[in-house]
Design a protein around this motif. Sequence first.
Motif, PDB file in Angstrom:
ATOM      1  N   LEU A  84       0.814  -1.228   0.000  1.00 24.07           N
ATOM      2  CA  LEU A  84       0.000   0.000   0.000  1.00 24.07           C
ATOM      3  C   LEU A  84       0.843   1.273   0.000  1.00 24.07           C
ATOM      4  O   LEU A  84       0.306   2.368  -0.089  1.00 24.07           O
ATOM      5  CB  LEU A  84      -0.962   0.003   1.193  1.00 24.07           C
ATOM      6  CG  LEU A  84      -2.042  -1.088   1.194  1.00 24.07           C
ATOM      7  CD1 LEU A  84      -3.125  -0.777   2.202  1.00 24.07           C
ATOM      8  CD2 LEU A  84      -2.669  -1.288  -0.182  1.00 24.07           C
ATOM      9  N   THR A  85       2.182   1.117   0.094  1.00 28.35           N
ATOM     10  CA  THR A  85       3.017   2.315  -0.064  1.00 28.35           C
ATOM     11  C   THR A  85       3.232   2.611  -1.549  1.00 28.35           C
ATOM     12  O   THR A  85       3.699   3.679  -1.916  1.00 28.35           O
ATOM     13  CB  THR A  85       4.397   2.155   0.617  1.00 28.35           C
ATOM     14  OG1 THR A  85       5.070   1.051   0.010  1.00 28.35           O
ATOM     15  CG2 THR A  85       4.251   1.918   2.112  1.00 28.35           C
ATOM     16  N   ARG A  86       2.878   1.629  -2.398  1.00 24.51           N
ATOM     17  CA  ARG A  86       3.046   1.825  -3.856  1.00 24.51           C
ATOM     18  C   ARG A  86       1.709   1.818  -4.594  1.00 24.51           C
ATOM     19  O   ARG A  86       1.515   2.545  -5.564  1.00 24.51           O
ATOM     20  CB  ARG A  86       3.933   0.712  -4.422  1.00 24.51           C
ATOM     21  CG  ARG A  86       5.290   0.651  -3.724  1.00 24.51           C
ATOM     22  CD  ARG A  86       6.098  -0.499  -4.262  1.00 24.51           C
ATOM     23  NE  ARG A  86       6.581  -0.152  -5.587  1.00 24.51           N
ATOM     24  CZ  ARG A  86       7.859  -0.087  -5.904  1.00 24.51           C
ATOM     25  NH1 ARG A  86       8.766  -0.362  -4.996  1.00 24.51           N
ATOM     26  NH2 ARG A  86       8.246   0.226  -7.116  1.00 24.51           N
ATOM     27  N   VAL A  87       0.788   0.955  -4.152  1.00 28.43           N
ATOM     28  CA  VAL A  87      -0.526   0.868  -4.809  1.00 28.43           C
ATOM     29  C   VAL A  87      -1.312   2.153  -4.499  1.00 28.43           C
ATOM     30  O   VAL A  87      -1.365   2.580  -3.347  1.00 28.43           O
ATOM     31  CB  VAL A  87      -1.304  -0.359  -4.260  1.00 28.43           C
ATOM     32  CG1 VAL A  87      -2.739  -0.388  -4.769  1.00 28.43           C
ATOM     33  CG2 VAL A  87      -0.591  -1.639  -4.634  1.00 28.43           C
ATOM     34  N   THR A  88      -1.913   2.781  -5.506  1.00 33.83           N
ATOM     35  CA  THR A  88      -2.696   3.993  -5.237  1.00 33.83           C
ATOM     36  C   THR A  88      -4.070   3.610  -4.685  1.00 33.83           C
ATOM     37  O   THR A  88      -4.525   2.474  -4.833  1.00 33.83           O
ATOM     38  CB  THR A  88      -2.912   4.836  -6.513  1.00 33.83           C
ATOM     39  OG1 THR A  88      -3.728   4.086  -7.420  1.00 33.83           O
ATOM     40  CG2 THR A  88      -1.603   5.215  -7.161  1.00 33.83           C
ATOM     41  N   THR A  89      -4.710   4.599  -4.066  1.00 34.31           N
ATOM     42  CA  THR A  89      -6.065   4.368  -3.535  1.00 34.31           C
ATOM     43  C   THR A  89      -7.004   3.945  -4.665  1.00 34.31           C
ATOM     44  O   THR A  89      -7.826   3.051  -4.512  1.00 34.31           O
ATOM     45  CB  THR A  89      -6.604   5.646  -2.859  1.00 34.31           C
ATOM     46  OG1 THR A  89      -5.589   6.172  -2.002  1.00 34.31           O
ATOM     47  CG2 THR A  89      -7.839   5.355  -2.039  1.00 34.31           C
ATOM     48  N   ARG A  90      -6.845   4.582  -5.825  1.00 31.99           N
ATOM     49  CA  ARG A  90      -7.701   4.259  -6.978  1.00 31.99           C
ATOM     50  C   ARG A  90      -7.539   2.784  -7.360  1.00 31.99           C
ATOM     51  O   ARG A  90      -8.519   2.083  -7.612  1.00 31.99           O
ATOM     52  CB  ARG A  90      -7.329   5.161  -8.156  1.00 31.99           C
ATOM     53  CG  ARG A  90      -8.353   5.164  -9.279  1.00 31.99           C
ATOM     54  CD  ARG A  90      -7.842   5.968 -10.470  1.00 31.99           C
ATOM     55  NE  ARG A  90      -7.638   7.388 -10.206  1.00 31.99           N
ATOM     56  CZ  ARG A  90      -8.622   8.283 -10.180  1.00 31.99           C
ATOM     57  NH1 ARG A  90      -9.856   7.905 -10.374  1.00 31.99           N
ATOM     58  NH2 ARG A  90      -8.350   9.556  -9.955  1.00 31.99           N
ATOM     59  N   GLU A  91      -6.301   2.293  -7.363  1.00 28.96           N
ATOM     60  CA  GLU A  91      -6.035   0.887  -7.735  1.00 28.96           C
ATOM     61  C   GLU A  91      -6.593  -0.075  -6.695  1.00 28.96           C
ATOM     62  O   GLU A  91      -7.159  -1.117  -7.028  1.00 28.96           O
ATOM     63  CB  GLU A  91      -4.520   0.667  -7.905  1.00 28.96           C
ATOM     64  CG  GLU A  91      -3.949   1.340  -9.146  1.00 28.96           C
ATOM     65  CD  GLU A  91      -2.427   1.504  -9.103  1.00 28.96           C
ATOM     66  OE1 GLU A  91      -1.864   1.836 -10.152  1.00 28.96           O
ATOM     67  OE2 GLU A  91      -1.809   1.305  -8.025  1.00 28.96           O
ATOM     68  N   LEU A  92      -6.452   0.294  -5.424  1.00 25.28           N
ATOM     69  CA  LEU A  92      -6.969  -0.575  -4.348  1.00 25.28           C
ATOM     70  C   LEU A  92      -8.490  -0.688  -4.452  1.00 25.28           C
ATOM     71  O   LEU A  92      -9.063  -1.778  -4.367  1.00 25.28           O
ATOM     72  CB  LEU A  92      -6.574  -0.009  -2.980  1.00 25.28           C
ATOM     73  CG  LEU A  92      -7.124  -0.782  -1.763  1.00 25.28           C
ATOM     74  CD1 LEU A  92      -6.556  -2.196  -1.703  1.00 25.28           C
ATOM     75  CD2 LEU A  92      -6.828  -0.042  -0.464  1.00 25.28           C
ATOM     76  N   ILE A  93      -9.140   0.448  -4.663  1.00 22.46           N
ATOM     77  CA  ILE A  93     -10.607   0.463  -4.748  1.00 22.46           C
ATOM     78  C   ILE A  93     -11.082  -0.309  -5.982  1.00 22.46           C
ATOM     79  O   ILE A  93     -12.081  -1.029  -5.941  1.00 22.46           O
ATOM     80  CB  ILE A  93     -11.107   1.926  -4.733  1.00 22.46           C
ATOM     81  CG1 ILE A  93     -11.021   2.464  -3.295  1.00 22.46           C
ATOM     82  CG2 ILE A  93     -12.531   2.031  -5.251  1.00 22.46           C
ATOM     83  CD1 ILE A  93     -11.178   3.950  -3.177  1.00 22.46           C
ATOM     84  N   ALA A  94     -10.329  -0.193  -7.085  1.00 28.52           N
ATOM     85  CA  ALA A  94     -10.686  -0.911  -8.326  1.00 28.52           C
ATOM     86  C   ALA A  94     -10.662  -2.428  -8.087  1.00 28.52           C
ATOM     87  O   ALA A  94     -11.487  -3.170  -8.630  1.00 28.52           O
ATOM     88  CB  ALA A  94      -9.716  -0.539  -9.439  1.00 28.52           C
ATOM     89  N   LYS A  95      -9.741  -2.873  -7.252  1.00 27.93           N
ATOM     90  CA  LYS A  95      -9.626  -4.305  -6.955  1.00 27.93           C
ATOM     91  C   LYS A  95     -10.936  -4.828  -6.331  1.00 27.93           C
ATOM     92  O   LYS A  95     -11.313  -5.978  -6.519  1.00 27.93           O
ATOM     93  CB  LYS A  95      -8.453  -4.524  -5.996  1.00 27.93           C
ATOM     94  CG  LYS A  95      -8.197  -5.985  -5.626  1.00 27.93           C
ATOM     95  CD  LYS A  95      -6.945  -6.104  -4.760  1.00 27.93           C
ATOM     96  CE  LYS A  95      -6.591  -7.544  -4.471  1.00 27.93           C
ATOM     97  NZ  LYS A  95      -7.477  -8.255  -3.581  1.00 27.93           N
ATOM     98  N   TYR A  96     -11.617  -3.970  -5.584  1.00 27.72           N
ATOM     99  CA  TYR A  96     -12.877  -4.388  -4.935  1.00 27.72           C
ATOM    100  C   TYR A  96     -14.099  -3.987  -5.763  1.00 27.72           C
ATOM    101  O   TYR A  96     -15.238  -4.248  -5.354  1.00 27.72           O
ATOM    102  CB  TYR A  96     -12.957  -3.806  -3.512  1.00 27.72           C
ATOM    103  CG  TYR A  96     -12.010  -4.529  -2.590  1.00 27.72           C
ATOM    104  CD1 TYR A  96     -12.414  -5.683  -1.913  1.00 27.72           C
ATOM    105  CD2 TYR A  96     -10.695  -4.115  -2.450  1.00 27.72           C
ATOM    106  CE1 TYR A  96     -11.541  -6.380  -1.113  1.00 27.72           C
ATOM    107  CE2 TYR A  96      -9.804  -4.815  -1.643  1.00 27.72           C
ATOM    108  CZ  TYR A  96     -10.230  -5.947  -0.977  1.00 27.72           C
ATOM    109  OH  TYR A  96      -9.361  -6.649  -0.185  1.00 27.72           O
ATOM    110  N   GLY A  97     -13.880  -3.319  -6.896  1.00 31.98           N
ATOM    111  CA  GLY A  97     -14.975  -3.001  -7.815  1.00 31.98           C
ATOM    112  C   GLY A  97     -15.996  -2.025  -7.283  1.00 31.98           C
ATOM    113  O   GLY A  97     -17.165  -2.058  -7.656  1.00 31.98           O
ATOM    114  N   LEU A  98     -15.586  -1.116  -6.394  1.00 34.79           N
ATOM    115  CA  LEU A  98     -16.556  -0.187  -5.800  1.00 34.79           C
ATOM    116  C   LEU A  98     -16.903   0.938  -6.772  1.00 34.79           C
ATOM    117  O   LEU A  98     -16.039   1.425  -7.499  1.00 34.79           O
ATOM    118  CB  LEU A  98     -15.980   0.422  -4.510  1.00 34.79           C
ATOM    119  CG  LEU A  98     -15.593  -0.593  -3.426  1.00 34.79           C
ATOM    120  CD1 LEU A  98     -15.015   0.122  -2.218  1.00 34.79           C
ATOM    121  CD2 LEU A  98     -16.797  -1.427  -3.008  1.00 34.79           C
ATOM    122  N   ASP A  99     -18.178   1.363  -6.768  1.00 30.03           N
ATOM    123  CA  ASP A  99     -18.564   2.416  -7.712  1.00 30.03           C
ATOM    124  C   ASP A  99     -18.226   3.813  -7.166  1.00 30.03           C
ATOM    125  O   ASP A  99     -17.896   3.972  -5.989  1.00 30.03           O
ATOM    126  CB  ASP A  99     -20.037   2.288  -8.131  1.00 30.03           C
ATOM    127  CG  ASP A  99     -21.018   2.617  -7.013  1.00 30.03           C
ATOM    128  OD1 ASP A  99     -20.673   3.410  -6.122  1.00 30.03           O
ATOM    129  OD2 ASP A  99     -22.150   2.072  -7.040  1.00 30.03           O
TER     130      ASP A  99
END
Length: 445
Positions: free
Chosen positions: A162-177
């Motif tokens: 999570l020091t490299r993954v962006t918030t946008r990428e993390l949220i995309a992994k869970y498919g949140l709208d």
Amino acid sequence: MDEEYDVIVLGTGLKECILSGLLSVDGLKVLHMDRNEYYGGESTSLNLIQLWKRFRGNDKPPPHLGPSRDYNIDMIPKFIMANGGLVRTLIHTDVTKYLSFKAVDGSYVFNKGKVHKVPATDMEALKSPLMGLFEKRRARKFFIYVQDYVENDPKTHEGLDLTRVTTRELIAKYGLDDNTVDFIGHALALHRDDRYLNEPALDTVKRMKLYAESLARFQGGSPYIYPLYGLGELPQAFARLSAVYGGTYMLNKPECKVEFNEEGQVCGVTSEGETAKCKKVVCDPSYLTNKVRKVGRVARAICIMSHPIPNTDDSHSVQVILPQKQLGRRSDMYLFCCSYTHNVAPKGKFIAFVSTEAETNHPETELKSGIDLLGPVDEIFFDIYDRFEPVNEPSLDNCFISTSYDSTTHFESTVTDVLNMYTMITGKVLDLSVDLSAASAAEDA
């Protein structure tokens, strides 16, 4: 006054008072001065007569509002995160013994034209009307990931750094709208704009964890607490702390002119013809106007009402966050409401604030979407104030200037500024790993 001090602090705003207390506890010799005759600077508390004098000139408040002395209206109202930096600082310095806190009833978010309770745990996500059935399941999985995440235990990371993954990428992994992302980012993680989406996700996950842990602390409806009689109690509590450790306080000192030597380093402060020598100066932007720049403005409305904010489950104290996207703005709007249950108004009266970063010169129009959520108001006052930040180099001139208070209705950004200043002044990082239960006795919510 002709003595030498390690530090002279100018202004008794909350930031300056916390620093004065921390530096005194560290054993530094501190002189604390203010040009006003009252504590608090910008973050002072006013009674009804003082409020009228400030915004209405010579008019007197109408008698139906009740006794003036029963009002403690904070000029910079902010709720305190129960497990956040300010509470840790209060415990670290033992200032909790001077204060009584009470939990805040509600934490809400504005979404698609309606006010909703902010869901903070996987179970609350399942019940929230903010999301449809399938979205709830996805959100629940994300909440569980955040709840189980431990920074120094890679087993909980599910292979993500999570020091490299962006918030946008993390949220995309869970498919949140986008709708879900909006309330998570702004009402749970308390980001003020959408820049966080392109930044490392660790900060957002930590902020969500802080919210959930603070919420669990009192089993109440929100993660926030607030002092009885309002925030005006806080600067005075830190002033008392400073005095206990030998700090000297002087109010009503006109002019407070900061003096510099040939090298441009601060060497003292002059007031009423006397100069106190010092090695360092700590102050708010109003004392060194040539070393700060204007970075924005806060627009706000201060309202006196006879009822709670509608659709907040009759909460007598509540925060509602209106994310920028919901309003088509560039910055969030905040509603803050407190009442006689926190002893800031007479029985039956409520104080509400609507605040945002000003984008126009017309606060009445700009704040309308927030004011419309309040229902009928007895009185309303509008105000715009400038926000400043320092542009000097403290390592060269030994001047440590705080940043003006922003439009948020919670304290996290304020504490960050204080802790950064403390490190710049002392070269040390303040250890805030305290026993949080130490404050619970005073905070019987």
